[in-house]
Design an enzyme around this catalytic site. Structure first.
Site, PDB file in Angstrom:
ATOM      1  CD  GLU A 156      -1.903 112.599  25.509  1.00 25.20           C
ATOM      2  OE1 GLU A 156      -0.816 112.209  25.054  1.00 25.20           O
ATOM      3  OE2 GLU A 156      -2.954 111.928  25.447  1.00 25.20           O
ATOM      4  CE  LYS A 208       1.476 109.055  25.245  1.00 30.32           C
ATOM      5  NZ  LYS A 208       0.478 109.599  24.303  1.00 30.32           N
ATOM      6  CB  CYS A 247      -2.315 109.173  26.649  1.00 31.05           C
ATOM      7  SG  CYS A 247      -3.694 108.751  25.532  1.00 31.05           S
TER       8      CYS A 247
END
Length: 301
Positions: free
Chosen positions: A69, A142, A183
């Site tokens: 990331e 995300k 994440c």
């Protein structure tokens, strides 16, 4: 607590999908490379480092390579907008171009970690997936933004900088069907369960957990998502010596379908290469048929 009608609908869809979808690839074994990169405040240096790490992974036999990331810029609001790229304008997107060229020249699939994407006046934390022909196969923004406030420890609001994505990402590749999360997406078991129901055999999570949450949760979350869904989970983090004030945990990892750690790193810059054997999924699901044991009649009542 009783599930909502929306949750019930999603659960029914997921259960039905799990019986219908199959992995399109005939590949059962391959190697994955996890490139844990040291990120600097110089984009060109980060691109060169990533390119070299991809090359190193390929030399070790990797046909799927995953980057971290926010690997083309430090994890800091001071850099997100400055380093952001509009992927619709490939000529002005050196990160996009490098990943495309690397995938094509090495004939591999690349899950390109995540980088700041500029689109329609918004910034997104975005992962691009490239096939062996160098073409973009999927783009994941995300979904779950990392907002945290622990007095005396850490305060961070990703939603102050980025807009959230609104779609799950499942992509068919030369090494099978892959689910993508970034994440904090890993904290939500519903997303992983959806990917499993849609036929994913591996979920790739580029991530940059901080030291506080990383020590407590990074390994636990990966093993839980893998064991609950009886598939492979791969994570890739920047190294801890990356630039910026955000202290990164590191420990890029591959977890197998029973929750076992197959390979992992420390916090330093490195490349982890390990074998994925899809037959382990079938053995695990045959020996412990969780799908057949689920009690949707109780969960959805």
């Amino acid at each position: 607590m009783m599930a909502s009608s929306t949750s019930s609908s999603i659960e029914h869809t997921m259960l039905a999908a799990s019986e219908q979808l199959q992995v399109p690839s005939s590949i059962t074994k391959f190697k994955i490379g996890l490139c844990q990169l040291s990120v600097t405040s110089e984009k060109n240096q980060n691109l060169a480092c990533a390119h070299n790490s991809i090359k190193a992974a390929v030399k070790c036999g990797a046909s799927l390579v995953v980057l971290p990331e926010m690997w083309n810029c430090p994890y800091s609001n001071d850099y997100f907008a400055k380093f952001a790229e509009d992927f619709e304008n490939e000529d002005a997107s050196p990160t996009f171009s490098m990943l495309s060229e690397a995938a094509c020249s090495h004939g591999i699939t690349i899950v390109g970690g995540s980088v700041p994407e500029s689109s329609d006046g918004q910034l997104y934390n975005t992962s691009c997936v490239f096939g062996p022909d160098g073409k973009l196969k999927a783009k994941h923004r995300k979904i779950h933004l990392f907002d945290i406030e622990i007095p005396g420890d850490i305060t961070f609001k990703e939603s102050d900088f980025f807009a959230a994505g609104d779609k799950p990402t499942i992509v068919d590749t030369d090494v099978g069907r892959i689910g993508i999360g970034i994440c904090h997406d890993i904290r939500f078991p519903e997303l992983a369960a959806l990917y499993r129901a849609k036929g994913a055999r591996i979920i790739c999570y580029p991530g940059a957990f901080n030291i506080s949450t990383g020590e407590l949760l990074w390994e636990v979350m990966q093993r839980a998502r893998a064991a609950d869904n009886q598939l492979f989970v791969a994570s890739c983090s920047p190294s801890r010596d990356s630039s910026g004030s955000y202290a990164i945990w590191g420990h890029s990892t591959l977890v197998g379908p029973s929750g076992e750690i197959i390979a992992t790193s420390g916090h330093e810059e490195t490349v982890v290469v390990a074998e994925i054997d899809y037959s382990k999924i079938e053995l695990q699901r045959k020996g412990l048929p969780l799908d057949k044991q689920k009690r949707a009649d109780i969960y959805l009542s």
